[in-house]
Design a protein around this motif. Sequence first.
Motif, PDB file in Angstrom:
ATOM      1  N   LYS A   1      -8.872  10.132   8.086  1.00 21.65           N
ATOM      2  CA  LYS A   1      -8.366  10.146   6.712  1.00 21.65           C
ATOM      3  C   LYS A   1      -7.228  11.154   6.560  1.00 21.65           C
ATOM      4  O   LYS A   1      -7.299  12.283   7.013  1.00 21.65           O
ATOM      5  CB  LYS A   1      -9.503  10.512   5.764  1.00 21.65           C
ATOM      6  CG  LYS A   1      -9.056  10.638   4.318  1.00 21.65           C
ATOM      7  CD  LYS A   1     -10.223  11.030   3.459  1.00 21.65           C
ATOM      8  CE  LYS A   1      -9.778  11.231   2.017  1.00 21.65           C
ATOM      9  NZ  LYS A   1      -8.905  12.404   1.885  1.00 21.65           N
TER      10      LYS A   1
ATOM     11  N   TYR B   1      -7.193   3.721  -2.824  1.00 27.24           N
ATOM     12  CA  TYR B   1      -8.352   4.167  -2.053  1.00 27.24           C
ATOM     13  C   TYR B   1      -9.624   4.055  -2.879  1.00 27.24           C
ATOM     14  O   TYR B   1     -10.229   5.066  -3.251  1.00 27.24           O
ATOM     15  CB  TYR B   1      -8.162   5.612  -1.585  1.00 27.24           C
ATOM     16  CG  TYR B   1      -7.366   5.740  -0.311  1.00 27.24           C
ATOM     17  CD1 TYR B   1      -7.916   5.379   0.915  1.00 27.24           C
ATOM     18  CD2 TYR B   1      -6.068   6.221  -0.328  1.00 27.24           C
ATOM     19  CE1 TYR B   1      -7.192   5.497   2.086  1.00 27.24           C
ATOM     20  CE2 TYR B   1      -5.329   6.344   0.834  1.00 27.24           C
ATOM     21  CZ  TYR B   1      -5.899   5.980   2.034  1.00 27.24           C
ATOM     22  OH  TYR B   1      -5.178   6.105   3.195  1.00 27.24           O
TER      23      TYR B   1
ATOM     24  N   CYS C   1       0.682   4.914   1.167  1.00 20.94           N
ATOM     25  CA  CYS C   1      -0.356   4.970   2.197  1.00 20.94           C
ATOM     26  C   CYS C   1       0.036   4.077   3.370  1.00 20.94           C
ATOM     27  O   CYS C   1       0.936   3.250   3.266  1.00 20.94           O
ATOM     28  CB  CYS C   1      -1.684   4.511   1.610  1.00 20.94           C
ATOM     29  SG  CYS C   1      -2.216   5.501   0.185  1.00 20.94           S
TER      30      CYS C   1
ATOM     31  N   ARG D   1       0.802  -1.219   0.000  1.00 16.25           N
ATOM     32  CA  ARG D   1       0.000   0.000   0.000  1.00 16.25           C
ATOM     33  C   ARG D   1       0.842   1.279   0.000  1.00 16.25           C
ATOM     34  O   ARG D   1       0.292   2.372   0.108  1.00 16.25           O
ATOM     35  CB  ARG D   1      -0.945   0.001   1.206  1.00 16.25           C
ATOM     36  CG  ARG D   1      -2.067  -1.014   1.092  1.00 16.25           C
ATOM     37  CD  ARG D   1      -2.988  -0.947   2.316  1.00 16.25           C
ATOM     38  NE  ARG D   1      -3.485   0.403   2.544  1.00 16.25           N
ATOM     39  CZ  ARG D   1      -4.493   0.959   1.889  1.00 16.25           C
ATOM     40  NH1 ARG D   1      -5.101   0.277   0.938  1.00 16.25           N
ATOM     41  NH2 ARG D   1      -4.874   2.187   2.159  1.00 16.25           N
TER      42      ARG D   1
ATOM     43  N   PRO E   1      -5.951   0.434   5.818  1.00 15.62           N
ATOM     44  CA  PRO E   1      -6.792   1.611   5.582  1.00 15.62           C
ATOM     45  C   PRO E   1      -7.060   2.364   6.874  1.00 15.62           C
ATOM     46  O   PRO E   1      -7.239   1.774   7.935  1.00 15.62           O
ATOM     47  CB  PRO E   1      -8.090   1.006   5.014  1.00 15.62           C
ATOM     48  CG  PRO E   1      -7.678  -0.323   4.460  1.00 15.62           C
ATOM     49  CD  PRO E   1      -6.576  -0.817   5.355  1.00 15.62           C
TER      50      PRO E   1
END
Length: 334
Positions: free
Chosen positions: A48, A183, A38, A35, A42
């Motif tokens: 965010k 995303y 990032c 990822r 998540p």
Amino acid sequence: MNPKPLWSLGHALKLLQKVQRHESPVELVYTSHERWPCPRLPIHPQRKLDTICISVLDSSFNPPTCAHLALANSRPPQYTVKSGLTGSAPAPAAELDYDAKLLLLSVRNADKTLKPGDATYEQRLEMMYLLSKDMSASVSQLPNNNPDSAHTNVAIAIVDEPTFVGKAVVLRQFLHARISGLYPPATALDGMAISHTPDEISITDPRLVFLLGFDTLVRLLSPRYYACEAAMMDALRLFFSPAGDDCYVVYARRKLAELGHVVQEEVEAKTLFAAKEFVESERVALISIGADSVDEQTSSTQVRTKVALKDETWRGLVTPSIANYIIQNSLYVS
């Protein structure tokens, strides 16, 4: 195709050839996890990231030195990361770090071409991989280290662009596309449906902070790399502008071995005068890398020269893993 988180020299060589054939302007040859840039997992919608602050250490890595390691592991000035998590309070200076890190090798350098005795691009990529491991290892030994810090969120890339202004454009386009793919629109969290406003599903913006030695800052601010001085200032204003490429430059002071003390001071004064507008707008900042094994003269050139002269003190200028690689591959011996 997303790069695999495991290092593969064969995979890296295929991507290197692709960039050298001008089939792609930039390729990731290694990421510490799938990822990157990032976070590994998540982030909760309320947490965010509106900006991912990525440090970019762009060098010839011929070879990587302890100065490269110290610069790669340096902490950012606070204002470069001031818009990280939406709604979060500013972090204490001691806790600041970049969200992700990138080691960047250009196959088209404005100043340097491969010379006899240099490490090949393949060898440099292997040494960059060793450096990425040294980055994580050196930080893991520090107290209160966060295992999810940027030092475990590292990537290696190749770019076919000789100038920093050009690299910023190419990297931002590449990163926007990559982050968009990481995303996808979410539809549920913890079994509950989520409705999103346009703001909530906006793509995280990459912010690039280029880490430079002073000699590289001199080149960034030298009109000879642009059509003229006016063109340089126009390009740099776009490079640093929040409405443009929104980049920052963090540099460490370094003695230029080929210059005497007086000339060095003159070059520094001239360079900083050229950078005045961007220093005052907090887009260019000086940091101290302060490592015991690094002084202002530590450089790849110094390593190559000492190896060729059979001066064993070169070993103290690189990490043990890089030193072993240089010995095993008989680099710089002539």
